[in-house]
Design an enzyme around this catalytic site. Structure first.
Site, PDB file in Angstrom:
ATOM      1  N   ASP A  27       0.832  -1.209   0.000  1.00 24.33           N
ATOM      2  CA  ASP A  27       0.000   0.000   0.000  1.00 24.33           C
ATOM      3  C   ASP A  27       0.865   1.257   0.000  1.00 24.33           C
ATOM      4  O   ASP A  27       0.344   2.359  -0.171  1.00 24.33           O
ATOM      5  CB  ASP A  27      -0.949   0.012   1.206  1.00 24.33           C
ATOM      6  CG  ASP A  27      -0.207  -0.166   2.518  1.00 24.33           C
ATOM      7  OD1 ASP A  27       0.497  -1.181   2.663  1.00 24.33           O
ATOM      8  OD2 ASP A  27      -0.315   0.710   3.398  1.00 24.33           O
TER       9      ASP A  27
ATOM     10  N   ASP B  65       4.738   7.868   1.389  1.00 21.15           N
ATOM     11  CA  ASP B  65       4.532   7.444   2.770  1.00 21.15           C
ATOM     12  C   ASP B  65       5.815   7.473   3.596  1.00 21.15           C
ATOM     13  O   ASP B  65       6.525   6.481   3.736  1.00 21.15           O
ATOM     14  CB  ASP B  65       3.876   6.056   2.836  1.00 21.15           C
ATOM     15  CG  ASP B  65       2.843   6.061   3.939  1.00 21.15           C
ATOM     16  OD1 ASP B  65       3.098   6.708   4.961  1.00 21.15           O
ATOM     17  OD2 ASP B  65       1.774   5.443   3.779  1.00 21.15           O
TER      18      ASP B  65
HETATM   19  P1  AMP Z   1       0.913   3.770   7.113  1.00 24.11           P
HETATM   20  O1  AMP Z   1       1.741   3.054   8.127  1.00 24.11           O
HETATM   21  O2  AMP Z   1       0.989   5.274   7.237  1.00 24.11           O
HETATM   22  O3  AMP Z   1       1.138   3.296   5.720  1.00 24.11           O
HETATM   23  O4  AMP Z   1      -0.611   3.440   7.473  1.00 24.11           O
HETATM   24  C1  AMP Z   1      -1.165   2.168   7.300  1.00 24.11           C
HETATM   25  C2  AMP Z   1      -2.659   2.253   7.389  1.00 24.11           C
HETATM   26  O5  AMP Z   1      -3.058   2.690   8.696  1.00 24.11           O
HETATM   27  C3  AMP Z   1      -3.304   3.214   6.413  1.00 24.11           C
HETATM   28  O6  AMP Z   1      -4.523   2.652   6.012  1.00 24.11           O
HETATM   29  C4  AMP Z   1      -3.512   4.446   7.248  1.00 24.11           C
HETATM   30  O7  AMP Z   1      -4.547   5.258   6.749  1.00 24.11           O
HETATM   31  C5  AMP Z   1      -3.879   3.845   8.593  1.00 24.11           C
HETATM   32  N1  AMP Z   1      -3.594   4.738   9.719  1.00 24.11           N
HETATM   33  C6  AMP Z   1      -2.383   5.125  10.177  1.00 24.11           C
HETATM   34  N2  AMP Z   1      -2.512   5.947  11.241  1.00 24.11           N
HETATM   35  C7  AMP Z   1      -3.849   6.087  11.476  1.00 24.11           C
HETATM   36  C8  AMP Z   1      -4.644   6.806  12.434  1.00 24.11           C
HETATM   37  N3  AMP Z   1      -4.088   7.551  13.385  1.00 24.11           N
HETATM   38  N4  AMP Z   1      -5.990   6.694  12.333  1.00 24.11           N
HETATM   39  C9  AMP Z   1      -6.560   5.950  11.389  1.00 24.11           C
HETATM   40  N5  AMP Z   1      -5.879   5.248  10.465  1.00 24.11           N
HETATM   41  C10 AMP Z   1      -4.542   5.309  10.491  1.00 24.11           C
HETATM   42 MG    MG Z   2       0.591   4.048   3.978  1.00 26.26          MG
END
Ligand code: AMP
Ligand code: MG
Length: 491
Positions: A256, A266
């Site tokens: 993702d 990201d």
């Molecule tokens: P990432 O590690 O930034 O790639 O995030 C992985 C997934 O977790 C993605 O779907 C993000 O939108 C979700 N995500 C990360 N932090 C949060 C948060 N504080 N609230 C809701 N979703 C989150």
């Molecule tokens: Mg992400």
């Protein structure tokens, strides 16, 4: 009156092509308003290139847009659905804390996503609060802008605001929203989502959309979906080679977090390597080193294989044939990556022409660097300026031998010494966003509300190939520490 309006109109020029995809790909939703937005940093130069007026963007109405308190005219906010292999495990994800406002059509007619990150909960938030803390959003701002200045395709950062609300992590932290600009937010995981939860027609719509938006040439190919896959593989091979060449470690190369556009996306637990070691990992959760520096090319190929899998129904009506086409395409990655990496290393060592033994010359240098724990960036800088006293392995017999070989190799090209040195200067950055410098800037910003340290760092990082005297202070290494540098996801 008209004059006044001309001053405050920031120049938003939205289209919403993603919202014209089948509805399975998103959920329409407005950001959740926050208590008291305050602008922390605005990217004037990026704003100008997007056709936006920085002066107007500093006004309260625009700051309200960056905070999610106001929807600009023409925007149609939505949260994107996507899936992803996280550390090898497949799961449904989606924008849990981000919203696409729409696509800004720039003065030169490019289409870029404008996304708010940290804008509140969405149907994909799962247990999360939909929010972001100031430190990590400023970190994304600094590192993404540094990557751009290094010449590496990346999403950009337009603005960071604070919300006037606290977010609860291990402690209470100032809440924040980042405005991210991207060629698009279509991910490998978006295709995995389509393949798993959509119809073949949904998948085809997404593929056609991606071709039109990023790979129009592929649209003319006999097998346009195979051409799409091949183009994405090419761009990723070029991108990952650029990461390796500056010592960038993404940290969470889940499917993702890989963009079809070929941009770095990201900025969670990413960081730059100091001492050269392929096993380097900074992310606190990457206990097995899946996303270590040296694994990045093979992980990229693994992620691309997941994209190919998702595309199978479009590649050929016969499944076996489709698999064969996909496998052939994926197997090209290794060679494509090697080609980009070798070309990049040649430039870093001032070489214009190619010789079959070049790879061995580069590998010998890396072996020496690893053995002596030589700083990656500073080693190439010292070689560029012939400052052997700055090399960790200066005075060793192995370096003397290697240096002699390298000089002989440089002699076997037509270009004069001065051109070779110029090539090295423009291929080896004076500085990277060093971890201790980034932390120092974030500390001052978050704990003291002092943004001047970050402003100075951003200024130094904005032209990493300048090799100017002001940059010298940013080249120094951190004091030795018993504790390794650690980074964190999703904060
Ligand atoms: P990432 O590690 O930034 O790639 O995030 C992985 C997934 O977790 C993605 O779907 C993000 O939108 C979700 N995500 C990360 N932090 C949060 C948060 N504080 N609230 C809701 N979703 C989150
Ligand atoms: Mg992400």
């Amino acid at each position: 009156m008209t004059e006044n309006k001309a001053i405050i109109d920031p120049g938003w020029n939205f289209d919403n092509s993603y919202a014209r995809l089948p509805e399975t790909f998103f959920s329409r939703l407005d950001p959740t308003p926050v208590r008291s937005p305050k602008l922390i940093v605005l990217n004037d130069r990026l704003a100008a290139s997007l056709g936006l007026k920085a002066e107007a963007l500093r006004g309260s109405e625009s700051v309200a847009v960056f905070a999610g308190n106001r929807i600009p005219e023409g925007a149609a906010p939505l949260a994107q659905a996507y899936a992803g292999h996280q550390f090898g495990h497949f799961t449904m994800l989606g924008d849990g804390r981000a919203l696409l406002l729409g696509e800004q059509i720039t003065p030169d007619n490019t289409r870029v996503d404008i996304q708010l990150k940290g804008s509140g909960r969405t149907p994909y938030s799962r247990g999360g609060d939909g929010r972001a803390a100031l430190g990590p959003m400023l970190r994304e701002y600094i590192i993404s802008e540094a990557m751009h200045a290094l010449g590496i395709p990346t999403t950009r950062s337009l603005a960071v605001v604070t919300t006037g609300e606290e977010v609860i992590r291990e402690t209470e932290l100032p809440g924040s929203v980042l405005t991210r600009v991207a060629a698009s937010h279509i991910r490998v995981g978006t295709f995995q989502y389509a393949a798993n939860w959509g119809t073949v027609e949904d998948l085809r719509s997404l593929a056609d959309y991606t071709i039109q938006r990023h790979y129009p040439e592929a649209g003319a190919a006999e097998n346009r979906y195979l051409a799409l896959l091949e183009e994405v593989i090419q761009r990723q091979a070029a991108l990952i080679a650029k990461w390796q060449l500056v010592g960038f470690i993404h940290g969470v190369m889940n499917t993702d977090n890989m963009a079809l556009s070929g941009e770095t996306i990201d900025y969670g637990p990413c960081a730059f390597m100091d001492a050269y070691d392929p096993a380097t990992v900074f992310s606190s959760i990457d206990v097995h080193g899946r996303y270590a520096y040296g694994n990045q090319p093979s992980i990229a190929a693994w992620n691309l294989a997941r994209l190919a899998e998702a595309l199978l129904p479009l590649l050929h009506d016969d499944e076996d044939q489709a698999i064969r086409l996909a496998e052939d395409a994926i197997s090209s990655f290794v060679e494509l990556f090697a080609g980009h990496w070798l070309a990049g290393m040649r430039a870093k060592l001032g070489l214009f022409n190619e010789e079959p033994e070049d790879e061995a010359l580069f590998k010998d240098l890396l072996v020496m660097m690893q053995k002596h724990r030589a700083d990656y960036t500073n080693t190439f800088r010292a070689l560029t300026f012939d400052k052997h006293e700055d090399l960790a392995f200066n005075g060793t017999a192995e370096f003397a031998r290697w240096h002699e070989q390298w000089q002989a190799r440089r002699g076997r090209q037509q270009e004069p010494e001065a051109s070779s040195q110029r090539l090295m200067r423009s291929s080896n950055p004076a500085l990277i966003p060093r971890n201790h410098r980034v932390e120092e800037a974030l500390d001052a910003a978050v704990k003291q509300g002092d943004y001047s340290v970050m402003e100075r760092l951003l200024q130094a990082l904005s032209n990493p190939y300048a090799h100017s005297p002001e940059q010298a202070e940013y080249c120094t290494l951190p004091e030795p520490s018993d504790r390794p540098y650690r980074t964190f996801c999703g904060t």
